[in-house]
Design a protein around this motif. Structure first.
Motif, short mmCIF file in Angstrom:
data_model
loop_
_atom_site.label_atom_id
_atom_site.label_comp_id
_atom_site.label_asym_id
_atom_site.label_seq_id
_atom_site.Cartn_x
_atom_site.Cartn_y
_atom_site.Cartn_z
N ARG A 54 0.58 -1.59 -0.48
CA ARG A 54 0.05 0.06 0.29
C ARG A 54 1.31 1.16 -0.13
NH1 ARG A 54 -4.26 0.18 4.84
NH2 ARG A 54 -4.51 2.21 3.60
N THR A 55 0.86 2.17 -1.05
CA THR A 55 1.66 3.53 -1.14
C THR A 55 0.69 4.49 -0.33
OG1 THR A 55 0.98 4.04 -3.38
CG2 THR A 55 2.42 2.81 -3.00
N ASP A 56 -0.41 4.47 -0.04
CA ASP A 56 -1.33 5.67 0.16
C ASP A 56 -0.61 5.84 2.35
OD1 ASP A 56 -2.62 3.30 0.63
OD2 ASP A 56 -4.37 4.25 1.90
N LEU A 57 -0.93 5.45 2.48
CA LEU A 57 0.56 5.03 3.90
C LEU A 57 1.46 5.97 3.81
CD1 LEU A 57 -0.75 1.29 5.03
CD2 LEU A 57 -1.52 3.35 5.40
N ASN A 58 2.01 5.32 2.68
CA ASN A 58 3.17 6.74 2.73
C ASN A 58 4.48 5.95 3.75
OD1 ASN A 58 2.53 8.67 0.80
ND2 ASN A 58 1.06 9.54 2.51
N MET A 59 5.05 4.72 4.11
CA MET A 59 5.85 4.63 4.86
C MET A 59 7.19 4.59 4.41
SD MET A 59 4.01 0.55 4.75
CE MET A 59 3.56 0.41 3.66
N SER A 60 7.85 4.85 4.91
CA SER A 60 9.58 4.67 4.83
C SER A 60 10.13 3.44 3.48
CB SER A 60 10.24 5.50 5.96
OG SER A 60 10.59 3.83 6.52
N LYS A 61 11.30 3.35 3.32
CA LYS A 61 11.41 2.61 2.54
C LYS A 61 11.87 1.14 3.13
CE LYS A 61 14.05 5.30 -1.51
NZ LYS A 61 14.60 5.71 -1.88
N GLY A 62 12.64 1.57 4.81
CA GLY A 62 12.97 0.39 5.54
C GLY A 62 11.92 -0.09 5.88
N LYS A 63 10.55 0.78 6.00
CA LYS A 63 9.64 0.21 6.47
C LYS A 63 8.26 -0.83 5.76
CE LYS A 63 5.80 0.19 9.89
NZ LYS A 63 5.80 0.01 10.87
N ILE A 64 8.00 -0.40 4.61
CA ILE A 64 7.82 -1.14 3.73
C ILE A 64 8.78 -2.66 3.62
CG2 ILE A 64 7.84 -1.69 0.71
CD1 ILE A 64 7.18 1.08 1.06
N ALA A 65 10.19 -2.22 3.21
CA ALA A 65 11.10 -3.72 3.40
C ALA A 65 10.39 -4.50 4.67
CB ALA A 65 12.44 -3.61 3.62
N ALA A 66 10.30 -4.01 5.93
CA ALA A 66 10.31 -4.92 6.81
C ALA A 66 8.63 -5.87 6.97
CB ALA A 66 10.45 -3.93 8.33
N GLN A 67 8.21 -4.37 5.90
CA GLN A 67 6.38 -5.01 6.05
C GLN A 67 6.41 -6.12 5.02
OE1 GLN A 67 3.87 -4.11 8.39
NE2 GLN A 67 5.84 -3.63 9.14
N CYS A 68 7.49 -6.14 3.47
CA CYS A 68 7.48 -7.29 3.15
C CYS A 68 8.33 -8.20 3.79
CB CYS A 68 8.34 -6.23 2.18
SG CYS A 68 7.11 -5.70 0.80
N GLY A 69 8.55 -7.95 4.38
CA GLY A 69 9.68 -9.19 4.86
C GLY A 69 8.26 -10.16 5.90
N HIS A 70 7.41 -9.10 6.43
CA HIS A 70 6.57 -10.25 7.46
C HIS A 70 5.10 -11.50 6.33
CE1 HIS A 70 7.93 -8.02 11.13
NE2 HIS A 70 7.45 -6.71 10.84
N LEU A 120 -5.15 -19.51 -3.87
CA LEU A 120 -3.99 -19.19 -3.52
C LEU A 120 -3.58 -18.80 -2.12
CD1 LEU A 120 -3.98 -16.82 -6.23
CD2 LEU A 120 -2.56 -18.93 -6.43
N ILE A 121 -2.67 -19.18 -2.10
CA ILE A 121 -1.82 -18.76 -0.47
C ILE A 121 -1.60 -17.20 -0.51
CG2 ILE A 121 0.29 -18.96 1.01
CD1 ILE A 121 1.09 -21.51 0.17
N THR A 122 -2.05 -16.56 0.77
CA THR A 122 -1.92 -15.14 1.21
C THR A 122 -1.68 -14.91 2.49
OG1 THR A 122 -4.73 -15.06 1.71
CG2 THR A 122 -3.86 -15.14 -0.42
N SER A 123 -0.65 -13.89 2.47
CA SER A 123 -0.21 -13.61 3.97
C SER A 123 -0.93 -12.07 4.04
CB SER A 123 1.19 -13.35 3.68
OG SER A 123 1.30 -13.25 4.74
N LEU A 124 -2.01 -12.11 4.60
CA LEU A 124 -2.02 -10.07 4.32
C LEU A 124 -1.84 -9.86 6.30
CD1 LEU A 124 -3.63 -8.17 2.92
CD2 LEU A 124 -5.81 -8.87 4.81
N ILE A 125 -0.73 -8.39 6.26
CA ILE A 125 -0.15 -7.82 6.78
C ILE A 125 -0.58 -7.03 7.38
CG2 ILE A 125 2.33 -6.90 7.98
CD1 ILE A 125 2.04 -10.27 7.38
N ARG A 126 -0.55 -6.58 8.47
CA ARG A 126 -1.65 -5.72 9.54
C ARG A 126 -0.30 -5.43 10.05
NH1 ARG A 126 -7.33 -5.06 9.21
NH2 ARG A 126 -7.91 -6.65 8.70
#
Length: 161
Positions: A54-70, A120-126
């Motif tokens: 989600r780009t509407d949350l304006n997460m930093s690059k590091g935050k995006i990387a961490a959430q993608c890792g999750h 399909l397998i899904t992994s929704l991160i909150r």
């Protein structure tokens, strides 16, 4: 009679070949014929894991990387239980991970719903809400790993992050 170097070389070659056959059999499973082995190898289509951010949350690059890792770890853990053969195919075809973007929570939820309906397998991160994002905000959706063409049916309209 001195066996020496030729004997040791032959022994090493024999052990190497034996271990190789054992490793291949364990990696691909046991086969009754060579044709079965070739067929299984040829049938392995490319798999991928898509991470919808989600780009509407304006997460930093590091935050995006961490959430993608999750999301990636969550999808991997689910695949271990629900689709170990698909997981093995994904691992054998390069473990592709593609980051795509969406700008709405509604779209990410719809993609998750469509993916689940397709099996399909899904992994929704909150997010826990400890840093940049409000608690319980959906940040990333992992879809797959699964065959590329199947994943593309639910995520093919999205642009690269």
């Amino acid at each position: 009679m001195d066996f020496g170097i030729p004997f040791i070389s032959g022994l090493c070659c024999g052990l190497t070949i034996g271990v190789s056959f054992f490793a291949v059999r364990n990696y691909f499973g046991s086969f009754k014929t060579a044709k079965e082995c070739v067929k299984k190898l040829a049938s392995r289509e490319e798999y991928k894991l898509v991470l919808v951010v989600r780009t509407d949350l304006n997460m930093s690059k590091g935050k995006i990387a961490a959430q993608c890792g999750h999301a990636a770890v969550g999808a991997y853990e689910k695949a271990l239980k629900k689709d170990p053969e698909g997981l093995k195919s994904w691992q054998m075809t390069g473990q592709a991970k593609i980051a795509l973007k969406t700008d709405s929570v509604d779209e990410i939820q719809q993609i998750a719903k469509n993916a689940k309906q397709m099996g399909l397998i899904t992994s929704l991160i909150r997010d826990a809400g400890r840093t940049q994002i409000a608690p319980n905000s959906i940040t990333v959706l992992g879809v797959g790993p699964a065959p590329k063409d199947v994943v593309d049916r639910v995520t093919g309209h999205l642009k690269l992050l």
